[in-house]
Design a protein around this motif. Structure first.
Motif, PDB file in Angstrom:
ATOM      1  N   VAL A   9       0.881  -1.026  -0.004  1.00 11.09           N
ATOM      2  CA  VAL A   9      -0.064  -0.027  -0.077  1.00 11.09           C
ATOM      3  C   VAL A   9       1.040   1.051  -0.083  1.00 11.09           C
ATOM      4  O   VAL A   9       1.941   1.329   0.769  1.00 11.09           O
ATOM      5  N   SER A  10       0.598   2.149  -0.775  1.00 14.27           N
ATOM      6  CA  SER A  10       1.373   3.471  -1.027  1.00 14.27           C
ATOM      7  C   SER A  10       1.158   4.441   0.052  1.00 14.27           C
ATOM      8  O   SER A  10      -0.113   4.437   0.672  1.00 14.27           O
ATOM      9  N   PHE A  11       1.855   5.260   0.220  1.00 12.55           N
ATOM     10  CA  PHE A  11       1.450   6.575   1.154  1.00 12.55           C
ATOM     11  C   PHE A  11       0.317   7.414   0.901  1.00 12.55           C
ATOM     12  O   PHE A  11      -0.479   7.533   1.620  1.00 12.55           O
ATOM     13  N   ASP A  12       0.230   7.609  -0.546  1.00  9.01           N
ATOM     14  CA  ASP A  12      -0.750   8.293  -0.972  1.00  9.01           C
ATOM     15  C   ASP A  12      -2.430   7.488  -0.980  1.00  9.01           C
ATOM     16  O   ASP A  12      -3.418   8.063  -0.505  1.00  9.01           O
ATOM     17  N   GLU A  13      -2.302   5.909  -1.165  1.00  8.42           N
ATOM     18  CA  GLU A  13      -3.380   5.179  -0.897  1.00  8.42           C
ATOM     19  C   GLU A  13      -3.807   5.452   0.378  1.00  8.42           C
ATOM     20  O   GLU A  13      -4.971   5.232   0.644  1.00  8.42           O
ATOM     21  N   ALA A  14      -2.789   5.169   1.434  1.00  5.17           N
ATOM     22  CA  ALA A  14      -3.125   5.120   2.882  1.00  5.17           C
ATOM     23  C   ALA A  14      -3.680   6.538   3.332  1.00  5.17           C
ATOM     24  O   ALA A  14      -4.956   6.719   3.865  1.00  5.17           O
ATOM     25  N   GLY A  15      -2.981   7.662   2.644  1.00  3.05           N
ATOM     26  CA  GLY A  15      -3.737   9.009   2.816  1.00  3.05           C
ATOM     27  C   GLY A  15      -5.210   9.117   2.778  1.00  3.05           C
ATOM     28  O   GLY A  15      -6.073   9.695   3.273  1.00  3.05           O
ATOM     29  N   ALA A  16      -5.397   8.541   1.150  1.00  2.00           N
ATOM     30  CA  ALA A  16      -6.849   8.675   0.907  1.00  2.00           C
ATOM     31  C   ALA A  16      -7.707   7.847   1.847  1.00  2.00           C
ATOM     32  O   ALA A  16      -9.054   8.472   2.031  1.00  2.00           O
ATOM     33  N   ALA A  17      -7.403   6.761   2.292  1.00  2.00           N
ATOM     34  CA  ALA A  17      -8.145   5.954   2.945  1.00  2.00           C
ATOM     35  C   ALA A  17      -8.551   6.668   4.385  1.00  2.00           C
ATOM     36  O   ALA A  17      -9.487   6.788   4.845  1.00  2.00           O
ATOM     37  N   ILE A  18      -7.265   7.174   5.004  1.00  2.00           N
ATOM     38  CA  ILE A  18      -7.427   7.984   6.178  1.00  2.00           C
ATOM     39  C   ILE A  18      -8.580   9.263   5.925  1.00  2.00           C
ATOM     40  O   ILE A  18      -9.559   9.361   6.994  1.00  2.00           O
ATOM     41  N   ALA A  19      -8.286   9.861   4.930  1.00  2.00           N
ATOM     42  CA  ALA A  19      -9.496  10.917   4.699  1.00  2.00           C
ATOM     43  C   ALA A  19     -10.790  10.564   4.560  1.00  2.00           C
ATOM     44  O   ALA A  19     -11.717  11.116   5.042  1.00  2.00           O
ATOM     45  N   ARG A  20     -11.040   9.484   3.818  1.00  2.00           N
ATOM     46  CA  ARG A  20     -12.467   8.872   3.699  1.00  2.00           C
ATOM     47  C   ARG A  20     -12.958   8.461   5.134  1.00  2.00           C
ATOM     48  O   ARG A  20     -14.234   8.844   5.594  1.00  2.00           O
ATOM     49  N   LEU A  21     -12.055   8.008   5.877  1.00  6.42           N
ATOM     50  CA  LEU A  21     -12.430   7.233   7.334  1.00  6.42           C
ATOM     51  C   LEU A  21     -12.760   8.723   8.146  1.00  6.42           C
ATOM     52  O   LEU A  21     -13.636   8.444   8.944  1.00  6.42           O
ATOM     53  N   LEU A  22     -11.707   9.464   8.151  1.00  3.60           N
ATOM     54  CA  LEU A  22     -12.119  10.943   9.085  1.00  3.60           C
ATOM     55  C   LEU A  22     -13.431  11.508   8.664  1.00  3.60           C
ATOM     56  O   LEU A  22     -13.967  11.872   9.572  1.00  3.60           O
ATOM     57  N   ASP A  23     -13.716  11.544   7.468  1.00  2.00           N
ATOM     58  CA  ASP A  23     -15.053  12.260   6.952  1.00  2.00           C
ATOM     59  C   ASP A  23     -16.179  11.301   7.493  1.00  2.00           C
ATOM     60  O   ASP A  23     -17.240  11.957   8.005  1.00  2.00           O
ATOM     61  N   THR A  25     -18.232  -2.836   3.516  1.00  9.26           N
ATOM     62  CA  THR A  25     -17.209  -3.471   3.182  1.00  9.26           C
ATOM     63  C   THR A  25     -16.050  -2.367   2.654  1.00  9.26           C
ATOM     64  O   THR A  25     -14.923  -2.531   3.003  1.00  9.26           O
ATOM     65  N   GLU A  26     -16.399  -1.225   2.074  1.00  9.67           N
ATOM     66  CA  GLU A  26     -15.555  -0.278   1.769  1.00  9.67           C
ATOM     67  C   GLU A  26     -14.789   0.380   2.757  1.00  9.67           C
ATOM     68  O   GLU A  26     -13.728   0.739   2.656  1.00  9.67           O
ATOM     69  N   ILE A  27     -15.602   0.680   3.776  1.00 10.15           N
ATOM     70  CA  ILE A  27     -15.103   1.310   5.098  1.00 10.15           C
ATOM     71  C   ILE A  27     -14.085   0.145   5.871  1.00 10.15           C
ATOM     72  O   ILE A  27     -12.895   0.743   6.055  1.00 10.15           O
ATOM     73  N   SER A  28     -14.543  -0.999   5.993  1.00  9.43           N
ATOM     74  CA  SER A  28     -13.613  -2.172   6.204  1.00  9.43           C
ATOM     75  C   SER A  28     -12.174  -2.153   5.573  1.00  9.43           C
ATOM     76  O   SER A  28     -11.038  -2.270   5.987  1.00  9.43           O
ATOM     77  N   GLU A  29     -12.572  -2.186   4.103  1.00  7.21           N
ATOM     78  CA  GLU A  29     -11.258  -2.167   3.400  1.00  7.21           C
ATOM     79  C   GLU A  29     -10.252  -1.053   3.581  1.00  7.21           C
ATOM     80  O   GLU A  29      -9.256  -0.975   3.393  1.00  7.21           O
ATOM     81  N   ASP A  30     -10.896   0.312   3.906  1.00  8.96           N
ATOM     82  CA  ASP A  30      -9.962   1.620   4.300  1.00  8.96           C
ATOM     83  C   ASP A  30      -9.286   1.356   5.302  1.00  8.96           C
ATOM     84  O   ASP A  30      -8.134   1.562   5.402  1.00  8.96           O
ATOM     85  N   MET A  31      -9.974   0.649   6.267  1.00  5.46           N
ATOM     86  CA  MET A  31      -9.323   0.260   7.530  1.00  5.46           C
ATOM     87  C   MET A  31      -8.256  -0.627   7.514  1.00  5.46           C
ATOM     88  O   MET A  31      -6.949  -0.537   7.902  1.00  5.46           O
ATOM     89  N   LEU A  32      -8.264  -1.886   6.363  1.00  4.67           N
ATOM     90  CA  LEU A  32      -7.440  -2.769   6.181  1.00  4.67           C
ATOM     91  C   LEU A  32      -6.306  -2.066   5.299  1.00  4.67           C
ATOM     92  O   LEU A  32      -5.024  -2.399   5.648  1.00  4.67           O
ATOM     93  N   ALA A  41       1.251  12.358   9.900  1.00  6.38           N
ATOM     94  CA  ALA A  41       1.869  12.443   8.496  1.00  6.38           C
ATOM     95  C   ALA A  41       1.538  12.660   7.286  1.00  6.38           C
ATOM     96  O   ALA A  41       2.060  13.096   6.111  1.00  6.38           O
ATOM     97  N   TRP A  42       0.083  12.650   7.232  1.00  6.61           N
ATOM     98  CA  TRP A  42      -0.669  12.998   6.017  1.00  6.61           C
ATOM     99  C   TRP A  42      -1.232  14.376   6.250  1.00  6.61           C
ATOM    100  O   TRP A  42      -2.136  14.655   5.530  1.00  6.61           O
ATOM    101  N   GLY A  43      -0.974  15.089   7.456  1.00  6.82           N
ATOM    102  CA  GLY A  43      -1.496  16.511   7.510  1.00  6.82           C
ATOM    103  C   GLY A  43      -2.978  16.477   8.283  1.00  6.82           C
ATOM    104  O   GLY A  43      -3.726  17.331   8.275  1.00  6.82           O
ATOM    105  N   HIS A  44      -3.247  15.179   8.986  1.00  2.01           N
ATOM    106  CA  HIS A  44      -4.579  15.067   9.587  1.00  2.01           C
ATOM    107  C   HIS A  44      -4.482  15.242  11.176  1.00  2.01           C
ATOM    108  O   HIS A  44      -5.432  14.695  11.931  1.00  2.01           O
ATOM    109  N   ASP A  45      -3.507  15.994  11.550  1.00  2.00           N
ATOM    110  CA  ASP A  45      -3.374  16.330  12.998  1.00  2.00           C
ATOM    111  C   ASP A  45      -4.577  16.799  13.488  1.00  2.00           C
ATOM    112  O   ASP A  45      -5.097  16.367  14.739  1.00  2.00           O
ATOM    113  N   ALA A  46      -4.920  17.928  13.010  1.00  3.88           N
ATOM    114  CA  ALA A  46      -6.140  18.924  13.483  1.00  3.88           C
ATOM    115  C   ALA A  46      -7.364  18.078  13.511  1.00  3.88           C
ATOM    116  O   ALA A  46      -8.026  18.070  14.401  1.00  3.88           O
ATOM    117  N   ALA A  47      -7.551  17.227  12.321  1.00  5.02           N
ATOM    118  CA  ALA A  47      -8.670  16.529  12.114  1.00  5.02           C
ATOM    119  C   ALA A  47      -8.759  15.485  13.425  1.00  5.02           C
ATOM    120  O   ALA A  47     -10.107  14.925  14.027  1.00  5.02           O
TER     121      ALA A  47
END
Length: 189
Positions: free
Chosen positions: A15-29, A67-74, A90-96
């Motif tokens: 999993v790339s840094f960018d893929e993980a960052g996108a998953a984190i952003a979706r989960l934070l939303d 499933t999509e949410i669990s996949e983002d966690m994985l 590391a992805w700039g989500h400290d404030a969130a």
């Protein structure tokens, strides 16, 4: 096959840094929303952020999310398995993440609720005091302003509303506004 050195096989894809960052952003939303799964997502993110203080994430929650949410966690777990200790900042989500802590955990809640109740009592005492004085334009304006400021505070203090997004910020702003009206010379907290 050698028993001491069994062949290694990849358990998950890289999993790339960018893929993980996108998953984190979706989960934070999702965690900041008011959906049925938002608490499970918040539990996952907060357990990752600081599980000792903010709670743990029951693994079975993976089966209780879409499933999509669990996949983002994985995806995040796969990234952590290969990258090592990394946090959402590391992805700039400290404030969130800090906002999520404030919204989903009662770390500062008792003190804030106590201060809100004290402010309500002080404001009502001020209104009673002002109501007993001659009715000047300034006195009536202060009474109107205090009543308008305090109008919604009791609703925000209900247990079901305390965890809504923005509740703590609204309560804090209302307390500060009321204190400024009660004692205009004193700075807000």
């Amino acid at each position: 096959m050698d028993q001491n050195n069994p062949p290694r096989r990849p358990l998950m894809r890289a999993v790339s840094f960018d893929e993980a960052g996108a998953a984190i952003a979706r989960l934070l939303d999702i965690a900041h929303s008011d959906t049925g799964q938002s608490q499970r997502v918040a539990d996952f993110l907060l357990a990752w952020w600081n599980g000792d203080d903010l709670g743990h994430f029951p693994v079975l929650h993976l089966a209780n999310c879409d499933t999509e949410i669990s996949e983002d966690m994985l995806v995040i777990m796969a990234y952590l398995a290969s990258a090592g200790t990394t946090y959402a900042n590391a992805w700039g989500h400290d404030a969130a993440m800090r906002e999520l802590v404030m919204a989903r955990r009662d770390i500062d809640l008792p003190a804030l609720v106590d201060e809100a109740h004290e402010t309500l009592a002080a404001a009502f005492a001020e209104i009673r005091f002002l109501a007993g004085r001659p009715a000047t334009d300034a006195t009536m304006k202060t009474i109107r302003d205090l009543c308008g400021t305090l109008e919604h505070l009791p609703r925000w203090l209900r247990p079901g509303r305390l965890h809504e997004t923005g509740a703590r910020q609204t309560i804090r702003a209302t307390i500060d506004d009321a204190k400024a009206l009660i004692d205009p010379g004193k700075p807000a907290t």
